[in-house]
Write an enzyme that holds these catalytic residues in place. Sequence first.
Site, mmCIF file in Angstrom:
data_model
loop_
_atom_site.group_PDB
_atom_site.id
_atom_site.type_symbol
_atom_site.label_atom_id
_atom_site.label_comp_id
_atom_site.label_asym_id
_atom_site.label_seq_id
_atom_site.Cartn_x
_atom_site.Cartn_y
_atom_site.Cartn_z
ATOM 1 N N HIS A 23 3.142 -15.418 15.198
ATOM 2 C CA HIS A 23 3.835 -15.460 13.888
ATOM 3 C C HIS A 23 4.965 -14.430 13.823
ATOM 4 O O HIS A 23 5.215 -13.850 12.758
ATOM 5 C CB HIS A 23 2.857 -15.229 12.736
ATOM 6 N N ASN B 219 -2.415 -21.246 6.980
ATOM 7 C CA ASN B 219 -1.439 -22.036 7.741
ATOM 8 C C ASN B 219 -1.090 -23.301 6.972
ATOM 9 O O ASN B 219 -1.735 -23.631 5.981
ATOM 10 C CB ASN B 219 -2.026 -22.445 9.097
ATOM 11 N N HIS C 254 -4.155 -9.192 6.226
ATOM 12 C CA HIS C 254 -5.473 -9.060 6.853
ATOM 13 C C HIS C 254 -6.467 -9.919 6.076
ATOM 14 O O HIS C 254 -6.599 -9.744 4.858
ATOM 15 C CB HIS C 254 -5.891 -7.581 6.824
ATOM 16 N N TYR D 92 -6.925 -8.285 12.661
ATOM 17 C CA TYR D 92 -5.728 -8.002 11.853
ATOM 18 C C TYR D 92 -5.485 -6.506 11.659
ATOM 19 O O TYR D 92 -4.353 -6.043 11.746
ATOM 20 C CB TYR D 92 -5.776 -8.760 10.512
#
Length: 726
Positions: free
Chosen positions: A78, A152, A343, A366
């Site tokens: 990403h 997503n 996160h 994360y």
Amino acid sequence: MPSKKKTAGSDNNKTTDLNKNTLDSTGEFMRTNHGTKINDDQNSLKAGSRGPTLMEDFIFREKMTHFDHERIPERIVHARGSGAHGVFRVYDSTMEQYTRARFLSDPSIETPVFVRFSTVAGSRGSTDLARDVRGFATKFYTEEGNFDLVGNNMPVFFIQDAIKFPDLVHAVKPEPDNEMPQAASAHDTFWDFISLMPESAHMIMWLMSDRAIPRSYRMMEGFGVHTFRLVNANKEATFVKFHWKPILGVHAVAWDEAQKISGKDPDFHRRDLWEAIEAGQFPEYELGVQLVAESDEHSFDFDLLDPTKIIPEELVPVQKIGRLTLNRNPDNFFAETEQIAFHVGHVVPGIDFTNDPLLQGRLFSYTDTQLIRLGGPNFQEIPINRPVMPVHNNQRDGYMRQTINKGKSSYHPNSTGGGCPFQAKFSEGGYTSYMEKVDAHKIRERSESFFDHFSQATLFYNSQSEPEKNHIVDAFRFELGKVTNPEIRQRMLGIIRNIDKNLATQVAYGLGLDVPVIPLEAMNHSVPADGDPADYQPTLTESKLASSRFLSMQNTIKDSIATRKIAILAADGVEEFSVAQMKELLEAAGAVVEVVAPRLGHIKAWNEQEIMVDKSLLTASSVFYDAVYVPAGTNSIAALAAEGDAVHFLNEAYRHCKAIACDEDGIELLRHTYFAHVLPAGDAKNAVADPGVIIGNKLADLAKRFIGAVAMHRFWEREKPRKVPA
Ligand code: HDE
């Protein structure tokens, strides 16, 4: 319309407030970082005007050192993203019975948010229009702490267990020996991995569908993917899947178009988001939830903990509970979009996790990734990451600490600080993890309830319209066509055959291969295919649903042309009324209209009026627009017909299945295109053999029909049906 800075009722310019001393246009003198006014920023300090630069030039050294350290590591996945500020508000208090998170149940609360959209595989500078999953990550700055919904635009994932994530990412990223290809899954290592991981079957159907090439970040759905838990004030839990539904509907571009946009404007999605917000056309999405009672955990023919499965909306409807409005562009890309740290573990009371093994792994990854990317444990103090309320705890020091903690006490329990800060009981809003009972053996194993890898892949395929199915065939042919190793192609065909036999036949035909037959049982298994059939487990269940209407983009909202970009193709001699009137009507319907002409400046209408040109045929391209209109004016039409780029503009618009409108004069221009065969012969009126090509001489009526056609998004039926020998 609210302006960019003064957004309706929003209090979300907290990062700007925190940075109020760093605005550069305040009329202040330039200073070094330790505060000395700078007298000359043009010349380094030298021994004579032609001499060497002196070591003592602290101003030069400071500036250059800072520059040398400007980059931080890009996100491992990403990396390419674009962000925006906004607000979120629930519609009513319905959710109170399920969650004690107040921002989800109190309609009087407007929660500031920051959203970052992204692609997954490409580097920071890669194209927006790669075939890829899009990230849709939202940070809610709630009064009870930050909640990150890191989702997503596809509701499932490639793998079931987080331990496979590094392998998946290594496989999709550019290959390690030559760092090719950039931002593309169409290469050997990706398909090698996928062909050995049947659990990815469902996800690759989404990836090969048009969902992977969205028209805009404003026109795609978002999904939390995992099943989460909501917990109410009585400590009762309910399973939940989160959804974002765009108000403008879900739309995609054509693959040929995506590739062309990638060359002509790699920032296409970033620009689209930025320009819409600057223009006050704020992107909006509804937050939806699918709720499942704890008692129904095992009522489905798939496992709620399996991230390769959806809960079909026919089984559990999505309830829309609130609205997200993106209403402010970031002030500084690096400080906000690049430094924001999401996160999945950033939750607030009332939201909890499940044992989805992918989610569990993410809960580790994360924070770990932020530590390396943002350089230490104080990344929460970066303005874009701070919660809206002050933070009190006994954490201290570390790289780049911003907070100046006062007093002697940095431990708990303490008496030196009067026992502060205090722990909060459940009733005082303290986060209390849901008391799920776990009684099990420690074991490296996957639940048998995760073994059906194909039913939902098939469900997805069966739910697509004919054009969408054709696009999936094309996407597979493209991607596997770029694979150089024939064994990988062959293995993939084995996987595809277990999704749908006809799909496999069509893909195989395009690749010039036969379809191998690999028994389904051999692919529904718990471990990657290493060739030993003894490892494989049988299929558990077959899905009972034949198709789901929610999975097809054909059924999306098509009631508006708001924010659609429409080109008016014109040249000297155009009929001024035809341009002005059409522009007015389209803009009244919410479209963004631009006049595209052979050159910039002005064109002279037949009545000598000057019309401003927005883009020339050199800088504009048909792929930047959703539709095109050719106004009246014999000289304009003749000039455009003689201009290859204008004819090409129309040809591409047609090929990409867009609406094309034209005054009757314009037929002469359309006769130069490759789609002239759909035009009426001779003097016949209104008999165009294509519903997306609209011709007329009554402007109001023409505009009405054109608006209806643009709202349809695309006329995919123009594409030739595939002809595959039986
Ligand atoms: Fe991520 N993912 N992910 N992911 N992910 C990251 O965190 C990871 C997964 C998603 O705009 C990283 O800050 C693991 C699913 C988004 O800043 C990293 C696994 C979903 C973003 C990471 C997954 C996502 C990330 C890289 C498998 C959809 C961009 C940089 C267990 C629900 C957020 C970073 C942004 C980013 C790990 C799978 C969404 C490395 C280990 C499933 C939208 O921590």
